[in-house]
Scaffold this active site. Sequence first.
Site, short mmCIF file in Angstrom:
data_model
loop_
_atom_site.label_atom_id
_atom_site.label_comp_id
_atom_site.label_asym_id
_atom_site.label_seq_id
_atom_site.Cartn_x
_atom_site.Cartn_y
_atom_site.Cartn_z
N GLY A 3 0.84 -1.20 0.00
CA GLY A 3 0.00 0.00 0.00
C GLY A 3 0.87 1.25 0.00
CB THR B 298 3.25 0.00 6.76
OG1 THR B 298 1.89 -0.18 7.16
CG2 THR B 298 4.14 -0.41 7.92
CB ILE B 299 -0.40 4.34 7.33
CG1 ILE B 299 -1.43 3.29 6.92
CG2 ILE B 299 -0.06 5.25 6.18
CD1 ILE B 299 -2.81 3.88 6.72
CG ASP B 300 -1.39 -0.85 8.87
OD1 ASP B 300 -2.09 0.16 8.73
OD2 ASP B 300 -1.66 -1.95 8.34
NE ARG C 124 -26.38 13.06 15.47
CZ ARG C 124 -26.57 13.69 14.31
NH1 ARG C 124 -25.55 14.22 13.67
NH2 ARG C 124 -27.77 13.79 13.81
NE ARG D 161 -26.31 10.60 12.12
CZ ARG D 161 -27.44 10.31 12.77
NH1 ARG D 161 -27.49 9.26 13.57
NH2 ARG D 161 -28.52 11.06 12.60
CB VAL E 294 -8.97 10.14 4.08
CG1 VAL E 294 -8.52 11.45 4.68
CG2 VAL E 294 -10.15 10.37 3.16
NE ARG F 120 -2.68 3.23 1.47
CZ ARG F 120 -3.19 2.10 0.99
NH1 ARG F 120 -3.59 1.14 1.81
NH2 ARG F 120 -3.30 1.91 -0.30
O1 F6P Z 1 -0.98 -0.46 3.86
C1 F6P Z 1 -1.62 -0.87 4.99
C2 F6P Z 1 -3.11 -0.66 4.83
O2 F6P Z 1 -3.36 0.71 4.68
C3 F6P Z 1 -3.90 -1.26 5.97
O3 F6P Z 1 -4.02 -0.43 7.07
C4 F6P Z 1 -5.21 -1.57 5.29
O4 F6P Z 1 -5.79 -2.67 5.95
C5 F6P Z 1 -4.83 -1.91 3.91
O5 F6P Z 1 -3.59 -1.30 3.66
C6 F6P Z 1 -5.82 -1.47 2.84
O6 F6P Z 1 -5.40 -1.99 1.62
P1 F6P Z 1 -5.93 -1.58 0.20
O7 F6P Z 1 -5.27 -0.28 -0.17
O8 F6P Z 1 -5.49 -2.70 -0.66
O9 F6P Z 1 -7.41 -1.41 0.29
#
Ligand code: F6P
Length: 341
Positions: free
Chosen positions: A10, A125-127, A162, A266, A273, A275
């Site tokens: 990603g 990785t944003i994770d 809410r 909600r 967004v 990423r």
């Molecule tokens: O790159 C990591 C990630 O952003 C995860 O947090 C997420 O689960 C996944 O990629 C989403 O992947 P894709 O862009 O294939 O929908």
Amino acid sequence: MRIGVLTGGGDCPGLNAAIRAVVKRAELEYGDSILGFKNGWKGAAEGDLMPLSRATMRNMLPQGGTILGTARFHPSTKDGSLDQVLRTMEAEHVEAMVCIGGDGTLKAANRVAEAGIKMVGIPKTIDNDVVGTELSIGFDTAVSIATEAIDRLHTTAESHNRVMVVEVMGHHAGWIAIESGIAGGAEVVLTPERPFDIDEICEALKHRHRSHANYSIIVVAEGAEPAEGTSMEYKTQYSVNGSIVPGSISEALGREIADRTGFETRVTVLGHVQRGGTPTAADRILGSRFGVAAVDAIHSGHTGVITALQQEKVVLVPIDEIAGKLKTVPEELIQTAQALA
Ligand code: F6P
């Protein structure tokens, strides 16, 4: 020396800063030539490439995404794509590679390194779940975006009395949830590391709304799940590429909370967004440091390693020490979020 560079998995903000640093360091310090492989390992298998030079790196720092493109493609011996990658390396006289990616890309990098190509990985990785490094490129920007979203949801939540459920990314690890939850002042933060009990959450919300507040913010990582034996029925939904379907957990959670508490609820799914767009200064700096260190590592004879941030310093960690492992959120951070709820 001829060095190849690719971005895999990603995308995230900060990748272009890393590519720029690789190109500038390699050209200016060592007189190398740089080839960019398009769309991750797919471009390496298909010979889809573009020459990179300092001139093509202008105005790269604020640009999100990756100028090389990316794909979730990992070369393997089974389908012959690993051989194709090695053929491309030979045909293009590539002696060394810099692979910018998450766990999947880095595992593939290790296979190519074993086949004799000098290889240095850069974690992104944003994770933020790559083991061996305190930070990966993209995480800081994602946390900033999620925190801003939580700040904005506070005012509308309070105006309407809410409960707001905000879903952030984090498939196996809840780093974005925990850090944006603490920074944004969420009442509840749910992560994959700590399965939740819906009854406890609803009781806490009722208590809060009875005693001192008329609204609440719940931050939930996409990979969070109810604990076994608790009273919420839920099965994570996956898309064909193995990603979690955005909104899977937050929609289910929102429905349960509304039904059980009667509070108007909600759901906001931040999704991709997180990423997109311009990287923070911290991600530009991390990408730049990792890029320079990766080229220096190649020239000092290192291979099969990643650049990593440990105690403020950039160090090198062997890929086979980190491949296939997951850096999860420590208990201390989970407790901090709970203490401030
Ligand atoms: O790159 C990591 C990630 O952003 C995860 O947090 C997420 O689960 C996944 O990629 C989403 O992947 P894709 O862009 O294939 O929908």
